[in-house]
Design a protein around this motif. Sequence first.
Motif, PDB file in Angstrom:
ATOM      1  N   MET A   8    -101.128-116.917 -84.271  1.00 27.69           N
ATOM      2  CA  MET A   8    -100.362-118.098 -84.619  1.00 27.69           C
ATOM      3  C   MET A   8     -99.123-118.156 -83.725  1.00 27.69           C
ATOM      4  O   MET A   8     -98.416-117.167 -83.563  1.00 27.69           O
ATOM      5  CB  MET A   8     -99.975-118.029 -86.091  1.00 27.69           C
ATOM      6  CG  MET A   8     -99.048-119.149 -86.527  1.00 27.69           C
ATOM      7  SD  MET A   8     -98.907-119.211 -88.307  1.00 27.69           S
ATOM      8  CE  MET A   8     -99.288-120.910 -88.554  1.00 27.69           C
ATOM      9  N   PRO A   9     -98.866-119.293 -83.092  1.00 28.10           N
ATOM     10  CA  PRO A   9     -97.715-119.396 -82.189  1.00 28.10           C
ATOM     11  C   PRO A   9     -96.394-119.316 -82.947  1.00 28.10           C
ATOM     12  O   PRO A   9     -96.293-119.734 -84.099  1.00 28.10           O
ATOM     13  CB  PRO A   9     -97.898-120.774 -81.545  1.00 28.10           C
ATOM     14  CG  PRO A   9     -98.790-121.529 -82.459  1.00 28.10           C
ATOM     15  CD  PRO A   9     -99.627-120.524 -83.181  1.00 28.10           C
ATOM     16  N   ARG A  10     -95.379-118.769 -82.273  1.00 24.62           N
ATOM     17  CA  ARG A  10     -94.050-118.688 -82.887  1.00 24.62           C
ATOM     18  C   ARG A  10     -93.392-120.057 -82.955  1.00 24.62           C
ATOM     19  O   ARG A  10     -92.622-120.330 -83.857  1.00 24.62           O
ATOM     20  CB  ARG A  10     -93.164-117.725 -82.103  1.00 24.62           C
ATOM     21  CG  ARG A  10     -93.643-116.309 -82.218  1.00 24.62           C
ATOM     22  CD  ARG A  10     -92.733-115.281 -81.652  1.00 24.62           C
ATOM     23  NE  ARG A  10     -91.861-115.718 -80.585  1.00 24.62           N
ATOM     24  CZ  ARG A  10     -91.028-114.947 -79.952  1.00 24.62           C
ATOM     25  NH1 ARG A  10     -90.941-113.682 -80.281  1.00 24.62           N
ATOM     26  NH2 ARG A  10     -90.266-115.393 -78.991  1.00 24.62           N
ATOM     27  N   ILE A  11     -93.673-120.897 -81.990  1.00 22.02           N
ATOM     28  CA  ILE A  11     -93.184-122.275 -81.994  1.00 22.02           C
ATOM     29  C   ILE A  11     -94.401-123.166 -82.172  1.00 22.02           C
ATOM     30  O   ILE A  11     -95.268-123.218 -81.302  1.00 22.02           O
ATOM     31  CB  ILE A  11     -92.455-122.629 -80.689  1.00 22.02           C
ATOM     32  CG1 ILE A  11     -91.280-121.683 -80.463  1.00 22.02           C
ATOM     33  CG2 ILE A  11     -91.993-124.083 -80.705  1.00 22.02           C
ATOM     34  CD1 ILE A  11     -90.608-121.839 -79.107  1.00 22.02           C
ATOM     35  N   PRO A  12     -94.491-123.854 -83.276  1.00 22.60           N
ATOM     36  CA  PRO A  12     -95.705-124.646 -83.523  1.00 22.60           C
ATOM     37  C   PRO A  12     -95.788-125.870 -82.614  1.00 22.60           C
ATOM     38  O   PRO A  12     -94.792-126.555 -82.400  1.00 22.60           O
ATOM     39  CB  PRO A  12     -95.565-125.056 -84.990  1.00 22.60           C
ATOM     40  CG  PRO A  12     -94.102-125.018 -85.262  1.00 22.60           C
ATOM     41  CD  PRO A  12     -93.538-123.931 -84.377  1.00 22.60           C
ATOM     42  N   PRO A  13     -96.965-126.134 -82.070  1.00 20.23           N
ATOM     43  CA  PRO A  13     -97.144-127.352 -81.270  1.00 20.23           C
ATOM     44  C   PRO A  13     -96.977-128.593 -82.148  1.00 20.23           C
ATOM     45  O   PRO A  13     -97.319-128.588 -83.325  1.00 20.23           O
ATOM     46  CB  PRO A  13     -98.584-127.251 -80.761  1.00 20.23           C
ATOM     47  CG  PRO A  13     -98.999-125.842 -80.993  1.00 20.23           C
ATOM     48  CD  PRO A  13     -98.171-125.314 -82.105  1.00 20.23           C
ATOM     49  N   VAL A  14     -96.441-129.633 -81.561  1.00 21.30           N
ATOM     50  CA  VAL A  14     -96.312-130.910 -82.268  1.00 21.30           C
ATOM     51  C   VAL A  14     -97.702-131.519 -82.391  1.00 21.30           C
ATOM     52  O   VAL A  14     -98.460-131.556 -81.423  1.00 21.30           O
ATOM     53  CB  VAL A  14     -95.375-131.868 -81.489  1.00 21.30           C
ATOM     54  CG1 VAL A  14     -95.362-133.252 -82.120  1.00 21.30           C
ATOM     55  CG2 VAL A  14     -93.974-131.296 -81.402  1.00 21.30           C
ATOM     56  N   GLN A  15     -98.038-131.990 -83.570  1.00 19.53           N
ATOM     57  CA  GLN A  15     -99.314-132.662 -83.789  1.00 19.53           C
ATOM     58  C   GLN A  15     -99.117-134.157 -83.567  1.00 19.53           C
ATOM     59  O   GLN A  15     -98.134-134.733 -84.035  1.00 19.53           O
ATOM     60  CB  GLN A  15     -99.826-132.393 -85.204  1.00 19.53           C
ATOM     61  CG  GLN A  15    -100.036-130.909 -85.503  1.00 19.53           C
ATOM     62  CD  GLN A  15    -101.022-130.250 -84.554  1.00 19.53           C
ATOM     63  OE1 GLN A  15    -102.096-130.786 -84.299  1.00 19.53           O
ATOM     64  NE2 GLN A  15    -100.655-129.098 -84.020  1.00 19.53           N
ATOM     65  N   THR A  23     -96.169-128.039 -77.522  1.00 24.55           N
ATOM     66  CA  THR A  23     -95.111-127.111 -77.937  1.00 24.55           C
ATOM     67  C   THR A  23     -93.765-127.529 -77.347  1.00 24.55           C
ATOM     68  O   THR A  23     -92.761-127.567 -78.058  1.00 24.55           O
ATOM     69  CB  THR A  23     -95.474-125.673 -77.531  1.00 24.55           C
ATOM     70  OG1 THR A  23     -96.729-125.337 -78.135  1.00 24.55           O
ATOM     71  CG2 THR A  23     -94.414-124.688 -77.974  1.00 24.55           C
ATOM     72  N   VAL A  24     -93.753-127.871 -76.078  1.00 24.42           N
ATOM     73  CA  VAL A  24     -92.515-128.343 -75.458  1.00 24.42           C
ATOM     74  C   VAL A  24     -92.038-129.616 -76.158  1.00 24.42           C
ATOM     75  O   VAL A  24     -90.844-129.891 -76.219  1.00 24.42           O
ATOM     76  CB  VAL A  24     -92.702-128.567 -73.933  1.00 24.42           C
ATOM     77  CG1 VAL A  24     -91.487-129.234 -73.309  1.00 24.42           C
ATOM     78  CG2 VAL A  24     -92.979-127.232 -73.243  1.00 24.42           C
ATOM     79  N   GLY A  25     -92.974-130.351 -76.756  1.00 24.63           N
ATOM     80  CA  GLY A  25     -92.644-131.573 -77.482  1.00 24.63           C
ATOM     81  C   GLY A  25     -91.739-131.352 -78.680  1.00 24.63           C
ATOM     82  O   GLY A  25     -91.227-132.323 -79.254  1.00 24.63           O
ATOM     83  N   GLN A  26     -91.489-130.117 -79.053  1.00 24.91           N
ATOM     84  CA  GLN A  26     -90.488-129.853 -80.094  1.00 24.91           C
ATOM     85  C   GLN A  26     -89.119-130.356 -79.647  1.00 24.91           C
ATOM     86  O   GLN A  26     -88.263-130.656 -80.473  1.00 24.91           O
ATOM     87  CB  GLN A  26     -90.421-128.358 -80.439  1.00 24.91           C
ATOM     88  CG  GLN A  26     -91.622-127.837 -81.171  1.00 24.91           C
ATOM     89  CD  GLN A  26     -91.719-128.377 -82.594  1.00 24.91           C
ATOM     90  OE1 GLN A  26     -90.813-128.990 -83.134  1.00 24.91           O
ATOM     91  NE2 GLN A  26     -92.868-128.140 -83.210  1.00 24.91           N
TER      92      GLN A  26
END
Length: 151
Positions: free
Chosen positions: A1-8, A36-39
Amino acid sequence: MPRIPPVQLPTASERVRPLLEGLKRKLGMVPNLFATVGQSPEALQALLGAMEALGHGALSGREIEQVNLLTSELNGCAYCVSAHGALGKMAGLSPDEIDWARAGRAPSAREQAILALVRRVVRTGGAEDVHQRRGHPRPDRHRLPEAAPAS
């Protein structure tokens, strides 16, 4: 599981959604890196803007992906190799040419010269070539460089 969740895409903010939708139209999907960068809407816009600007340079899409493939391979990033393999295919690289690019080989002299430069820059940060061409020894990385006259 990624530490920074990708934006859905369905839950993306109004600033991020059109950027991710554009990627989906262009690539057929939204790569996790961009999601993820979309955070950070600002970071995603900057990344996409830089990629757009580089796309208008002297390198073809095929050459850009050869550069990306070799850089990814040299950096040991399996995710990047996989992503750029898919993008390389979209840019017209054959499966063999994708493998060749990962190994630093190319079918044309121009592409081979580009990949040779990529290998040197990734391995040395480009410092070797710049200092050798100016006739200066390579600076000690642990000291602040002295002011050098403009060439």
